[in-house]
Design an enzyme around this catalytic site. Structure first.
Site, PDB file in Angstrom:
ATOM      1  N   GLN A  78      21.678  16.338 -73.516  1.00 26.47           N
ATOM      2  CA  GLN A  78      20.582  16.109 -72.791  1.00 26.47           C
ATOM      3  C   GLN A  78      20.006  16.722 -74.433  1.00 26.47           C
ATOM      4  OE1 GLN A  78      19.222  18.121 -69.557  1.00 26.47           O
ATOM      5  NE2 GLN A  78      16.409  17.265 -69.587  1.00 26.47           N
ATOM      6  N   PHE A  79      19.653  15.586 -74.982  1.00 30.65           N
ATOM      7  CA  PHE A  79      19.756  15.774 -76.589  1.00 30.65           C
ATOM      8  C   PHE A  79      17.968  16.440 -76.542  1.00 30.65           C
ATOM      9  CE2 PHE A  79      17.467  11.807 -75.932  1.00 30.65           C
ATOM     10  CZ  PHE A  79      16.240  11.934 -76.787  1.00 30.65           C
ATOM     11  N   THR A  80      17.435  16.290 -75.496  1.00 31.01           N
ATOM     12  CA  THR A  80      15.744  17.142 -75.319  1.00 31.01           C
ATOM     13  C   THR A  80      15.567  18.982 -74.935  1.00 31.01           C
ATOM     14  OG1 THR A  80      15.893  17.301 -73.014  1.00 31.01           O
ATOM     15  CG2 THR A  80      14.609  15.278 -74.013  1.00 31.01           C
TER      16      THR A  80
END
Length: 152
Positions: A78-80
């Site tokens: 999850q890059f967010t």
């Protein structure tokens, strides 16, 4: 690396209608990789995840780890988790590692956790639109950051 760790009684990941990972009691780990993350970050976080005592013992106290309860881990990229919202209303993800760096570290984390737990790490699919279902137990949710180890 940043991780959002949730103690769950069940969790699953579905991509295009296909289940890619499904666990019972254990940890759902949302993992973000930053540009300067290294093998040291991966190993520190992996050790913390499998040994974090957030599961109840016979007295209802958080004294057991996912390893102790023979639980499972569902690992989701999850890059967010590296969203910056300081300026304007549209998040910037400039601090997140690019896919060519993040994907290998994500895969390595899955393999490292498998070695530590002695069982397969359930995974999402890097870079895809994933649907995550979970039943948070407690709820217990912990945020960890390898760049801030002294607070974890």
């Amino acid at each position: 690396m940043r991780a959002v760790v949730q103690r769950v009684t069940q969790a699953s990941c579905t991509v295009d209608g296909v289940c890619t990972g499904n666990i019972g009691n254990g940890l759902l780990v949302l993992l973000g990789v930053e540009e300067d993350d290294s093998q040291d970050d991966l190993e520190w976080l992996g050790q913390k995840l499998v040994n974090l005592r957030i599961f109840s013992d016979e007295n209802g106290l958080m004294n057991r780890s996912v390893k102790d309860i023979h639980g499972q881990i569902l690992l989701i990229s999850q890059f967010t988790l590296f969203a910056q919202t300081k300026k304007g209303n549209r998040p910037s993800f400039i601090r997140a590692a690019r896919p060519d760096q993040a994907q290998p570290l994500y895969q390595q984390m899955g393999a490292y956790l498998k070695g530590l737990l002695g069982k397969e790490t359930q995974m999402g699919v890097f870079g895809t639109d994933m649907k995550i279902d979970l039943r948070n137990d407690g709820p217990v949710t912990i945020i960890m950051n390898t760049k801030d180890k002294e607070n974890f």
